[in-house]
Design an enzyme around this catalytic site. Structure first.
Site, PDB file in Angstrom:
ATOM      1  N   TYR A 127      -1.961   0.348  -6.595  1.00  0.00           N
ATOM      2  CA  TYR A 127      -0.899   0.016  -7.544  1.00  0.00           C
ATOM      3  C   TYR A 127      -0.313   1.282  -8.180  1.00  0.00           C
ATOM      4  CZ  TYR A 127       1.502  -1.847 -11.626  1.00  0.00           C
ATOM      5  OH  TYR A 127       2.446  -2.132 -12.577  1.00  0.00           O
ATOM      6  N   TYR A 128      -1.188   2.178  -8.607  1.00  0.00           N
ATOM      7  CA  TYR A 128      -0.689   3.431  -9.187  1.00  0.00           C
ATOM      8  C   TYR A 128       0.106   4.234  -8.164  1.00  0.00           C
ATOM      9  CZ  TYR A 128      -2.908   2.847 -13.651  1.00  0.00           C
ATOM     10  OH  TYR A 128      -3.230   2.383 -14.890  1.00  0.00           O
TER      11      TYR A 128
END
Lengths: 214, 214
Positions: A127-128
């Site tokens: 996600y990051y």
């Protein structure tokens, strides 16, 4: 200001819609599912399905005539989910390309704290990474007038109206309502253009914090 | 030429190592697992573990003193796999950053046919997205002397030594051995620098096809 909110059905997005309406902006809620669209319409909010899996050319048709776009969509950040790549990264980039195709110049991105620093990606790394590459595209591969907001851990706590951009200690958390307030403040403050602004709960009124952000 | 092959333990990578050795290049096989490294060493190939989940600064230590890097790593392109984001995209970009940190200028990327065209991502879309964003980074965010090879569907068929860069009909397939031959030909042909070269099986000798690629 005429604003299209991408991801309006999400937990941040729906609060962004509320804040923009309270600020007398003309909002369209772009949501993933028809039932979310129906919910908005029940509240007399202009809404339409916005599908991040479409091509930019199709998306652009929906973005014609707006002054600004807010991207607050999120696939949920679950691991092992293709949507991290296809929504959080590629969906975001396609939204930027669609904005450019539609001639919308202003783009406010809801990103995540420390997205730009790989050494701080501890959990949900994919996600990051998605947020990192989307933000990089916005900064370096578009000519959009962007603001990138990087909230800390999102909570459902009560909105306080107060935040800080000083995350030098070790990050922190912020209520989704305060993030929505910051999105609205950014849209109404051109000094935020071209900036990447980290945000956690703090003691500075949101408008002031956005205005003074470096 | 002193070449570091990232992803040397893979089905394309090990053939790249063979081809480079046959061309009298000085090869180091960078592989994911220690057992792969051990296998290379049994064949008297210089080999070391290369971990795409490390930070670029750490990777760069392993890349000092090389003339060129080949990236042929692949997480497998499975759907629902975090490694698509963390290896195929972020691992590739970190390798580029590491190359720049180590002062290695030449970088040959094994990508995938039509990676640059979203409308042609039919299956394993997250994998194509990863290749797209990695290739975009290589082209627009580095100063590396890159060649991007875009092979069609990879087969285990016998190497033919003949390919074509004309994929205008509808793509096609290519043996992994022919891809490895094209990697080697690209490294030895500076006219391939700055080019994105699609490749499927065909009738043109590999060296000629690489040399004449637009």
């Amino acid at each position: 200001m005429k604003v299209f909110v991408i991801g309006a059905g999400g937990n941040v997005g729906r609060l962004v819609v509320d804040h923009l309406r309270n600020a007398n902006d003309e909002v369209t809620a772009g949501a993933h599912r028809q039932e979310q669209v129906d919910d908005f319409r029940k509240q007399s909010v202009k809404a339409e399905v916005f599908d991040l899996l479409k091509q930019p050319e199709e998306m652009a048709k929906q973005l014609q005539g707006y002054d600004a776009i807010v991207f607050s969509a999120g696939s949920g950040g679950k691991t092992g989910d293709d949507m991290t790549m296809l929504v959080d990264l590629d969906g975001a980039v396609k939204s930027m390309q669609a904005a450019e195709l539609a001639g919308v110049k202003r783009f406010v991105m809801v990103s995540a704290i420390f997205a730009e620093d790989r050494t701080k990606w501890v959990t949900i790394k994919p996600y990051y990474a998605a947020k990192f590459y989307a933000d990089e595209w916005l900064r370096h591969r578009t000519s959009l007038n962007y603001t990138i907001l990087e909230p800390g851990g999102l909570t459902f706590e009560k909105e306080t109206g107060k935040v800080t951009t000083d995350v030098s200690k070790s990050g922190g958390s912020i209520s989704r309502g305060d993030v929505a307030a910051a999105v609205t403040a950014s849209l109404h403050d051109d000094s935020s253009i071209g900036k990447v602004i980290p945000l956690i709960s703090g003691q500075t009124p949101v408008k002031t914090a956005i205005d003074q952000a470096k």
